[in-house]
Each structure stands twice: as C-alpha cells, then as structure tokens.
Design an enzyme around this catalytic site. Structure first.
Site, short mmCIF file in Angstrom:
data_model
loop_
_atom_site.label_atom_id
_atom_site.label_comp_id
_atom_site.label_asym_id
_atom_site.label_seq_id
_atom_site.Cartn_x
_atom_site.Cartn_y
_atom_site.Cartn_z
N THR A 129 -0.89 -0.95 10.54
CA THR A 129 -0.98 -1.96 9.49
C THR A 129 0.36 -2.54 9.07
OG1 THR A 129 -1.02 -0.18 7.87
CG2 THR A 129 -3.15 -1.09 8.56
N LEU B 211 -0.44 6.96 12.06
CA LEU B 211 -0.95 5.85 12.86
C LEU B 211 -1.26 4.62 12.00
CD1 LEU B 211 -3.36 7.25 15.58
CD2 LEU B 211 -1.18 6.08 15.89
N CYS B 212 -1.70 4.88 10.74
CA CYS B 212 -2.06 3.74 9.89
C CYS B 212 -0.85 2.87 9.59
CB CYS B 212 -2.75 4.21 8.62
SG CYS B 212 -1.79 5.40 7.69
N THR B 213 0.32 3.51 9.45
CA THR B 213 1.55 2.74 9.22
C THR B 213 1.83 1.85 10.44
OG1 THR B 213 2.45 4.54 7.92
CG2 THR B 213 4.02 2.90 8.69
#
Ligand SMILES: [Zn+2]
Length: 410
Positions: free
Chosen positions: A197, A192-194
């Site tokens: 961000t 999810l962070c990819t």
C-alpha cells in the site's frame, strides 16, 4: 569449579619475536552471502604478522572475486579466481620477514580437534553464524579439565556495515558464542501491507517489485538474483513505483543490495575490529596486559562509539552450560507449529530439525522410512506427544551439537 588460566606463563615476559612456540590459527571463511569478512581476514593476517607472530595457519574456503579488490588489500587483479588463503599467505610472507603462514583452502569444519589442539589460540573473522557455532562448539568440546593446554582462547571478530564487535571467549570459562546467539538481530521483515500500500523507503519499492510484482508477472519463473536481466527488471519496476510515491534513492546497486540482502563491507570498520582482535591476541600471548572481558562493541553509524561489557555465561547454554533450555509450549500447538516456533527463535537457529524424546521419535527428516513413519506426528497436538517438563533432543544440519529443550506447558 574449573580454574584454568589460558595465559602462557613461560612466555609472559618475553617479546613475541623470540616466542616461536606460539602457533595461531586464523580462519576467515566467507559464507554464502556477500557481506565480505575476507576484508577482516586480510587485516587480521597483516596485523598478526607485523605484531611478531611467527607461526600462523590461515583457513579460507573462498576464492578471490573481482569485487573483493577494493578492500581486501592482499589481493591483486591477477589473483582473481585463486584461493584467498594461499594468496594472502604468500603476500604477507613476501612482505614480513621470518613469519611462516600455512594456508588451507577449505572449510574450518574439514579440520579435526587434533588439528586445532596444536594452536595457542584461534582468531575468527568469519561471516557465517553456522561456522562460528561450529568452531565455538568444537573448542568447548576440546577442553579437558586435566589438561590446561586443551583450553584454546577464541577471539571472534565480526563486522556489519558500520558496526562491529570483538570478543574473547575462554571455552567453558566465559560465555561462549552460543550463549550470545540471542543477541543476533532478527531479520526485520517489512510487513507486506506496507509494501503493497504505502511504501516509505526506496527499499520498500524494491521489495515490492521482487516479492509481489515478480511472482505476479512471471508466475512460473523464479527470480534469479544473479541474473542481470532480472535485476534490471526489478530495478525498473521499483523506480517506477518510487516515482509514483515521490520516493527518491532507488538505484541499480540499491536494488541489487536489497534483493541479495547485502550489507556493505566497510574497510574502516574491518580495520578497527581486526586491530582490536589482534590487540587481544597479543595480550593473551604475552600476558602484557589484561585482556578484554569479554565483549567489545563498536558502533560507527552516527559517530564513533565503543562499549565493553561482560557477557555472562548462560547456565542453559546448549554448548557450555549443563542444563536443558526451558521452552514455553502451548499444549494445543501441533508438532508442526512447535517446529515453526523453534525456527523463529534467534537463539536456536535451526532449519531442518529432527526431534526425539527418551520414549519416542517425534519427527525425523530422514531417512525416508523414518520420515514417513514420523510425519503423521506433525499434525498431532503437543499435549498428546510429550509431557510437561519432558526433554526433547533436537538435531539439525546447521547445529554442531544436539539441543536439549525442556517443554514447559503454558
Ligand atoms: Zn555457552
């Protein structure tokens, strides 16, 4: 040790044309997704008929969709909406003389062991893991060591984009479909962070729009992958985000593909895999040459590559092995955590399991009273529920058999 030969000795030197005794069933059921194994089925049916097979049954639970017409060449625009099995059967019979094709519009699971017993072999061009597991478990279960005729070779073909495989399974003798379930590629989730961000690929932008933006903007409305307005919205958001990060390649059809998890069906891959499957069928039926032992992989992504190997039988295979599978368990896990770990296992593939041991009910999905009775166990620790090396039996709507796991405390 069971020694059975699936070869039909009587007919080994005959040509197929005179070999009317052989009956073949061909199943090419499409699953819920759109990755299209119907293309494989068209190829297989045409190849079998042109190779001289005389008596073929075909099972398919699907009807013809307009999007099938680009590769499922037995269907025409006027067939849209009709059952695939029926249309395919009559098309092939109209072109190939002296072949009898019996269609069945429905699921392979509708038929019982007695039905499958009448065939010499079964070829599958299925696109669902569930259906494959079912037919595999059924054919293994049908084997009676005192009756060689009860062993029905299973030829399984499958394609996914530019990749495909064909394999020959001799139930109880060679490794079965279940033995190789751990070879399935797990769903590769992008962190999810990819997404949140730094997206790197066009697909990341689409996933960002569908997983993060949609629920943020439309709090209570569920994203409907089949609603063109919803897809359009996702597409616009993804395109905007892609432009922000200088990523090219976001299109409407990519958006559709990503949110529906569609892997494109490729006609040439289907043709290659179907040809391999029918080649094996012909070899098994005639004894003309040794058949595949037992797994052929085709990879066409960056070139043309094939590889054949013998996939080994697993002693602890829940279908064809006779040992319970060892499963490492942290005694501190709660039952719920244990179930979650099980669901992550590619070789298990369960969704709504019911679990019991010899001495207690661990968890029941239903009926309501049993569910209520056993639900408090979900919060209990594994060490308080089972002993080290105790066997847990697991049943699940997606499992055509019951799975036995040996708890190994780590
Ligand atoms: Zn097996």
């Amino acid at each position: 040790m069971r020694t059975m030969t699936p070869k039909c000795k009587r007919h080994s030197s005959m040509i197929l044309k005179s070999c009317k005794l052989h009956k073949f069933v061909l199943a090419y059921t499409r699953g819920a997704n759109n990755s299209g194994a119907g293309g494989l089925g068209c190829e297989i049916l045409k190849n079998l008929a042109l190779s001289g097979f005389k008596d073929i049954h075909v099972i398919d639970m699907d009807t013809i969709d307009v999007s099938n017409l680009n590769r499922q060449f037995l269907f025409r625009a006027s067939d849209v909406g009709k059952p695939k099995a029926t249309v395919a059967a009559s098309f092939v019979m109209s072109r190939v003389k002296d072949v009898t094709i019996t269609p069945y519009y429905g699921a392979i699971q509708d038929k019982d062991q007695e039905y499958y017993m009448q065939f010499k072999l079964v070829i599958c061009g299925l696109d669902s893991v569930e259906a494959r597991r079912w037919i595999n478990a059924t054919l293994v279960d049908m084997v009676d060591i005192d009756n060689p005729e009860s062993l029905k070779p299973l030829i399984d073909g499958g394609t996914e984009g530019f990749k495909g495989q064909s394999r020959v399974i001799l139930p109880t003798l060679t490794s079965c479909y279940e033995c190789s379930l751990d070879m399935l590629t797990p769903q590769t989730a992008v962190p999810l962070c990819t997404l949140a961000t730094i997206p790197r690929q066009p697909a990341h932008c689409v996933e960002w729009a569908s997983i993060l933006e949609w629920p943020r903007v439309f709090e209570d409305k569920k994203l409907d992958n089949d609603d063109p307005e919803h897809v359009q919205w996702i597409y616009e958001q993804a395109l905007h985000r892609a432009q922000e990060f200088n990523i090219s390649g976001v299109t409407y059809s990519l958006t559709q593909g990503v949110i529906k998890n569609i892997i494109p069906a490729i006609a040439s891959t289907n043709a290659i895999i179907a040809a391999s499957c029918c080649n094996e069928a012909l070899k098994i039926a005639t004894g003309a040459n040794p058949y595949l032992n037992n797994y052929m992989m085709y990879i066409g992504n960056e070139g043309v590559y094939t590889h054949t190997f013998e996939h080994e039988k697993k002693d602890d295979c829940p279908v064809c092995g006779n040992l319970a599978t060892d499963f490492a368990v942290d005694p501190e896990w709660t039952l719920e955590e244990f179930i979650d770990r099980l669901k992550e296992q590619p070789e298990v593939q369960i969704k709504k399991p019911t679990l019991v041991t010899e001495r207690r009910r661990l968890y029941y999905q239903g009926p309501p009273q049993l569910n209520e009775q056993t639900r408090p166990n979900l919060e209990k620790k594994m060490r308080d529920l089972v002993d080290n090396r105790e066997e847990i039996a697991i049943t699940d709507p997606g499992l055509p058999f019951s799975l036995r796991l040996n708890v190994i405390f780590s």
